[in-house]
Enzyme design. Structure first.
Site, mmCIF file in Angstrom:
data_model
loop_
_atom_site.group_PDB
_atom_site.id
_atom_site.type_symbol
_atom_site.label_atom_id
_atom_site.label_comp_id
_atom_site.label_asym_id
_atom_site.label_seq_id
_atom_site.Cartn_x
_atom_site.Cartn_y
_atom_site.Cartn_z
ATOM 1 N N ASP A 64 1.859 2.112 -4.817
ATOM 2 C CA ASP A 64 1.946 3.553 -4.560
ATOM 3 C C ASP A 64 1.423 3.987 -3.196
ATOM 4 O OD1 ASP A 64 -0.787 3.186 -4.809
ATOM 5 O OD2 ASP A 64 -0.949 4.232 -6.727
ATOM 6 N N GLU A 82 5.248 -3.249 -9.730
ATOM 7 C CA GLU A 82 4.450 -2.203 -10.385
ATOM 8 C C GLU A 82 5.183 -0.854 -10.331
ATOM 9 O OE1 GLU A 82 -0.291 -1.576 -10.502
ATOM 10 O OE2 GLU A 82 0.690 -0.443 -8.913
ATOM 11 N N GLU A 90 -0.268 9.323 -3.982
ATOM 12 C CA GLU A 90 0.318 8.158 -4.638
ATOM 13 C C GLU A 90 1.442 8.503 -5.619
ATOM 14 O OE1 GLU A 90 -3.757 6.971 -3.231
ATOM 15 O OE2 GLU A 90 -2.916 8.716 -4.263
ATOM 16 N N HIS A 113 -14.007 7.152 -5.705
ATOM 17 C CA HIS A 113 -13.553 7.311 -4.323
ATOM 18 C C HIS A 113 -12.366 8.255 -4.162
ATOM 19 C CE1 HIS A 113 -10.601 4.466 -5.868
ATOM 20 N NE2 HIS A 113 -9.822 4.827 -4.864
ATOM 21 N N ARG A 132 -9.614 11.113 -3.640
ATOM 22 C CA ARG A 132 -9.653 12.374 -2.919
ATOM 23 C C ARG A 132 -9.851 13.563 -3.849
ATOM 24 N NH1 ARG A 132 -5.385 9.644 -0.314
ATOM 25 N NH2 ARG A 132 -5.603 9.403 1.947
ATOM 26 N N HIS A 172 -18.392 4.007 -1.676
ATOM 27 C CA HIS A 172 -17.316 4.070 -0.684
ATOM 28 C C HIS A 172 -17.866 4.583 0.639
ATOM 29 C CE1 HIS A 172 -13.427 5.168 1.114
ATOM 30 N NE2 HIS A 172 -12.870 4.401 0.197
#
Length: 404
Positions: free
Chosen positions: A97, A119, A133, A210, A212, A243
């Site tokens: 993605d 995937e 994604e 992590h 967004r 992260h």
């Protein structure tokens, strides 16, 4: 000889492409392999290349400070077009993605080269979650010729979008294949600090965050829940590889710093991380890949997200979707740590993601596509893992729609 171009750019997509690359490397009588790294993420990508001993034929090295999605797209498509014009591959394989995935498929389409999507079919049906994604996956699917869906759920999502069923194959997820290369019982971590934590012989709660969409208040809420867990369960060690994003660092340090049984450590390379995961007792994460890898080790996963593009994990009971609410995170974790029956129920659930044969299935499908062979394929079924053993039991005559 068919020329196969494999494109990757980040740590996760490289991990999942590595078993495919290794299979192709052993099929030199049929395939000429071309590996292309966009290096959308430079340092994390290089770690994985070292682990799997992959030396890209082309390294675009596109990563720049403060790069935007638009910049990644622009720089990647121009470079890939030059390579495709020169190499003229017969098939381009992309994974997952990332922006590299979408742009790789688009560049192939512009050159009228068939695309295989590893995937394929994961969906949340919320274009902003995960961002970007979800849209990368949907756009890639409109271009793809061979859809390698990791699960039946992913296949059904593609069917709902009117993808031709003859071009969809349930292979399982190659991330499970990759673990067989990587996890060792007697593994020694590269960090002395981490080895000392493991040597304390306490149960480990592993945390990763992590995404967004979780930055800011949602992450603060999750960290407060983790703090309460640490204070309530002082006989557990909580390890949080933080992260490098300053927004993640600031929240983690301000809320979780200076608590004796919470260890805020630097991000781990792939080998350290999956081996740490294998030694954990419980995992709290917003990562997609961890939702797939954790069940392989029989570890309950609490997913720190409101939605997941991997609903089969929830269905099979290997993960619980707990969101970012402080109270819900704490009470769910508290119940697992106190209720042995509930813990065992999650820990012993069937892993819906793979049996370690996904890359072999994928290569067999590609061989049939090019009429190198015509072997039947039995698709991955998590309820039939014990029946498959260590050879590829491969359905009836495969038909393909090849538009080029």
């Amino acid at each position: 000889m068919k020329k196969i171009a494999v494109i990757f750019g980040t740590r996760p997509d490289t991990i999942k492409m590595a078993p495919i690359i290794k299979e192709l490397e052993h099929q030199t009588e049929h395939f000429n392999l071309i590996t292309i790294a966009t290096a959308q993420h430079r340092q994390m990508l290089d770690q994985v290349l070292d682990v799997f001993k992959i030396k890209p034929d082309y390294d675009l090295n596109i990563m720049k400070p403060l790069q935007t999605l638009a910049t990644i797209t622009k720089n990647t498509i121009e470079e890939l077009d030059i390579i495709f014009e020169k190499e003229k591959p017969d098939l381009v394989l992309v994974q997952g993605d990332t922006t590299t995935t979408f742009v790789g498929s688009l560049a192939a389409f512009y050159r009228q080269i068939p695309v295989g999507h590893i995937e394929a079919g994961l969906r949340t049906n919320d274009k902003s979650n995960p961002f970007p994604e979800e849209i990368n996956r949907r756009l890639t699917s409109t271009i793809t010729d061979l859809h390698f869906a990791p699960t039946q759920t992913a296949k059904e999502a593609l069917l709902a979008e009117n993808v031709n069923p003859k071009n969809i194959f349930v292979t399982g997820n190659t991330v499970i294949d990759a673990l067989s290369y990587s996890v060792k019982k007697d593994y020694v971590f590269s960090s002395d600090t981490l080895n000392k934590i493991i040597d304390q012989d306490k149960k480990i709660i592993l945390v990763t965050m992590h995404r967004r969409e979780n930055l800011g208040e949602p992450m603060k809420s999750a960290c407060h829940a983790i703090k309460n867990l640490a204070l309530s369960y002082k006989d557990y060690n909580i390890i949080f590889p933080v992260h490098l994003n300053p927004k993640v660092q600031d929240v983690a340090q301000s809320i979780l710093g200076n608590i004796p049984n919470i260890f805020l450590i630097e991000p781990l390379d792939y080998l350290d991380f999956v081996n740490l995961m294998s030694k954990s007792y419980l995992i709290l994460t917003d990562s997609g890949g961890v939702q797939e890898e954790g069940p392989h080790f029989g570890i309950p996963i609490l997913v720190l997200r409101e939605v997941t593009e991997r609903p089969e994990a929830v269905e099979y009971g290997t993960v619980k979707l707990v969101g970012l609410d402080e109270h819900n995170i704490f009470t769910t974790a508290d119940n697992l740590l106190n209720n042995e029956d509930e813990y065992i129920k999650m820990a012993s659930a069937v892993n819906p993601y793979g049996d370690g044969l996904s890359s072999k299935r994928t290569i067999q499908i590609i061989k049939n596509y090019f009429q190198i062979s015509n072997n039947p394929i039995i698709e991955f079924n998590p309820l039939a893992i014990n029946e498959i053993s260590d050879h590829i039991v491969l359905t009836e005559n495969l038909e393909y729609e090849n538009n080029f």
